[in-house]
Design a protein around this motif. Structure first.
Motif, PDB file in Angstrom:
ATOM      1  N   VAL A   1      26.615  54.305 -14.477  1.00  0.00           N
ATOM      2  CA  VAL A   1      26.393  55.750 -14.648  1.00  0.00           C
ATOM      3  C   VAL A   1      26.430  56.470 -13.313  1.00  0.00           C
ATOM      4  CG1 VAL A   1      24.676  57.486 -15.291  1.00  0.00           C
ATOM      5  CG2 VAL A   1      25.095  55.536 -16.804  1.00  0.00           C
ATOM      6  N   LEU A   2      25.770  55.909 -12.296  1.00  0.00           N
ATOM      7  CA  LEU A   2      25.741  56.540 -10.981  1.00  0.00           C
ATOM      8  C   LEU A   2      27.133  56.605 -10.365  1.00  0.00           C
ATOM      9  CD1 LEU A   2      22.475  55.074  -9.394  1.00  0.00           C
ATOM     10  CD2 LEU A   2      22.848  57.361 -10.317  1.00  0.00           C
ATOM     11  N   TYR A   3      27.908  55.529 -10.476  1.00  0.00           N
ATOM     12  CA  TYR A   3      29.234  55.530  -9.874  1.00  0.00           C
ATOM     13  C   TYR A   3      30.230  56.403 -10.643  1.00  0.00           C
ATOM     14  CZ  TYR A   3      28.869  52.637  -5.802  1.00  0.00           C
ATOM     15  OH  TYR A   3      28.566  52.201  -4.545  1.00  0.00           O
TER      16      TYR A   3
ATOM     17  N   LEU B   1      32.187  46.549  -8.170  1.00  0.00           N
ATOM     18  CA  LEU B   1      33.142  46.038  -9.155  1.00  0.00           C
ATOM     19  C   LEU B   1      33.257  44.521  -9.062  1.00  0.00           C
ATOM     20  CD1 LEU B   1      35.296  46.547 -11.307  1.00  0.00           C
ATOM     21  CD2 LEU B   1      36.965  46.862  -9.464  1.00  0.00           C
ATOM     22  N   VAL B   2      33.372  43.995  -7.846  1.00  0.00           N
ATOM     23  CA  VAL B   2      33.434  42.545  -7.655  1.00  0.00           C
ATOM     24  C   VAL B   2      32.138  41.902  -8.139  1.00  0.00           C
ATOM     25  CG1 VAL B   2      33.551  40.719  -5.912  1.00  0.00           C
ATOM     26  CG2 VAL B   2      35.066  42.695  -5.743  1.00  0.00           C
TER      27      VAL B   2
ATOM     28  N   CYS C   1      31.859  38.976 -11.015  1.00  0.00           N
ATOM     29  CA  CYS C   1      31.270  37.672 -10.695  1.00  0.00           C
ATOM     30  C   CYS C   1      30.023  37.370 -11.521  1.00  0.00           C
ATOM     31  CB  CYS C   1      30.911  37.612  -9.199  1.00  0.00           C
ATOM     32  SG  CYS C   1      32.333  37.593  -8.093  1.00  0.00           S
ATOM     33  N   PHE C   2      29.270  38.405 -11.905  1.00  0.00           N
ATOM     34  CA  PHE C   2      28.000  38.183 -12.594  1.00  0.00           C
ATOM     35  C   PHE C   2      28.144  38.092 -14.111  1.00  0.00           C
ATOM     36  CE2 PHE C   2      26.004  38.569  -8.664  1.00  0.00           C
ATOM     37  CZ  PHE C   2      24.621  38.475  -8.760  1.00  0.00           C
ATOM     38  N   CYS C   3      29.143  38.755 -14.671  1.00  0.00           N
ATOM     39  CA  CYS C   3      29.260  38.789 -16.139  1.00  0.00           C
ATOM     40  C   CYS C   3      29.387  37.399 -16.781  1.00  0.00           C
ATOM     41  CB  CYS C   3      30.429  39.678 -16.553  1.00  0.00           C
ATOM     42  SG  CYS C   3      30.053  41.442 -16.429  1.00  0.00           S
ATOM     43  N   PRO C   4      30.269  36.496 -16.279  1.00  0.00           N
ATOM     44  CA  PRO C   4      30.350  35.165 -16.904  1.00  0.00           C
ATOM     45  C   PRO C   4      29.035  34.390 -16.848  1.00  0.00           C
ATOM     46  CG  PRO C   4      32.265  35.566 -15.524  1.00  0.00           C
ATOM     47  CD  PRO C   4      31.301  36.678 -15.237  1.00  0.00           C
TER      48      PRO C   4
END
Length: 330
Positions: A207-209, A256-257, A261-264
């Motif tokens: 939301v902030l970005y 974004l990176v 990296c964290f989603c999986p």
């Protein structure tokens, strides 16, 4: 009880209670160990350069860079403490005892939460800098940022101490045999943890970005429409705003990176306990998360000229010269 031919045990002397060591091709194991050890060494080295750069050069003592310093510290500890231990776990056996098992998972949870917290703070910093630039110097000061960073780390330590309380008291509770290091969190605690350490912070960051992106685009359009009437004073203001947008774009890439990296890693928790994942996918998720700690300083090196310049001064040992901390690094 007879063992099947070719089966290896983690602890051969404990035939009835030892875990079985998974059979892996030796060449594949050696390759993985070399690759992951290289990633660990690179992560430690690059983040150490970030820490030295921001700590040493006075020009870099800004609120935004202090947040980057906190993120670099967590990334440095991931490369120094978590990656080497995770390499040992690939072999399939845990030889470091129950106390270190509990300590390892506790440190892993703390550093993950601290990284997420730092990303939220970075997003808030960029939001204020872009959307309210006139009030930024008063709203975001070094003192306030230091307090926020300390609270981020303190909350991470206390919060993870609470959710891992039972596990820390009995680290071997969920081990089915000697040579395992397993942590199990009940469904409710896991759901709360995923919400507080992933879903909630990610929603705030996005939301902030999105807001930052909209404001940045509107500023670009405004500058283009008034470019012919820009005065010298206005040029300085435009340059300052351009610098802020470049910083926002760079940190946007970092975020974004971070998401990629964290989603999986959090996917199994988001999918529910009934969605079991393979061991290979689990290892992939953990190491992709760890690789985020290595990618952050690479992004800085690509986007930030001051980081490339500070690396050169550090590697050539010019930072050891008198008054080197006052060098013009920007």
């Amino acid at each position: 009880m007879e063992l099947q031919e070719g089966v290896e045990l983690c602890f051969p002397q404990l035939l009835n209670t030892s875990c079985r060591k998974p059979m892996q091709p030796r060449a594949e194991t050696v390759f993985l160990n070399i690759l992951l050890s290289s990633i660990s060494l690179l992560t430690v080295s690059l983040n150490l350069l970030v820490i030295i750069s921001i700590s040493h050069f006075r020009q870099l003592h800004t609120p935004t860079n202090l947040l980057l310093l906190s993120l670099a510290v967590s990334d440095f500890l991931v490369g120094l403490l978590l990656m080497p231990v995770q390499i040992l776990l690939i072999g399939g056996c845990w030889f470091l005892g129950t106390f270190i098992c509990g300590l390892f998972y506790y440190a892993s949870f703390i550093l993950t939460s601290a990284s997420v917290g730092n990303m939220v703070l970075i997003s808030v910093d960029r939001y204020v800098a872009i959307c309210d630039p006139l009030c930024y110097p008063t709203k975001v000061t070094l003192t306030k940022v230091k307090i926020c960073v300390c609270l981020c780390w303190a909350c991470s330590v206390l919060y993870n101490g609470l959710i891992l309380n039972d596990f820390l008291k009995h680290p071997d509770r969920y081990n089915s045999c000697y040579g395992e290091c397993v942590v199990v969190i009940d469904f409710i605690t896991g759901a709360v943890d995923v919400t507080l350490t992933f879903v909630g912070p990610i929603a705030v960051i996005i939301v902030l970005y999105m807001r930052v992106f909209v404001v940045a685009v509107s500023q670009v359009r405004a500058m283009r429409s008034h470019i012919a009437a820009v005065t010298l004073q206005g040029s300085v203001s435009v340059t300052a705003r351009t610098s802020e947008r470049k910083a926002a774009r760079t940190l946007g890439v970092v975020v974004l990176v971070f998401l990629i990296c964290f989603c999986p890693y959090f996917y199994p928790s988001l999918a529910g306990q009934d969605m079991s994942t393979s061991v290979a996918f689990s290892i992939f998720g953990v190491w992709l998360l760890y690789c985020n700690s290595c990618l952050n300083p690479i992004i800085y090196a690509f986007f930030y000229p001051w980081f490339r310049k500070s690396i050169k001064l550090t590697v050539t040992l010019k930072i050891l010269q008198p008054d080197s901390c006052d060098v013009n690094i920007l």
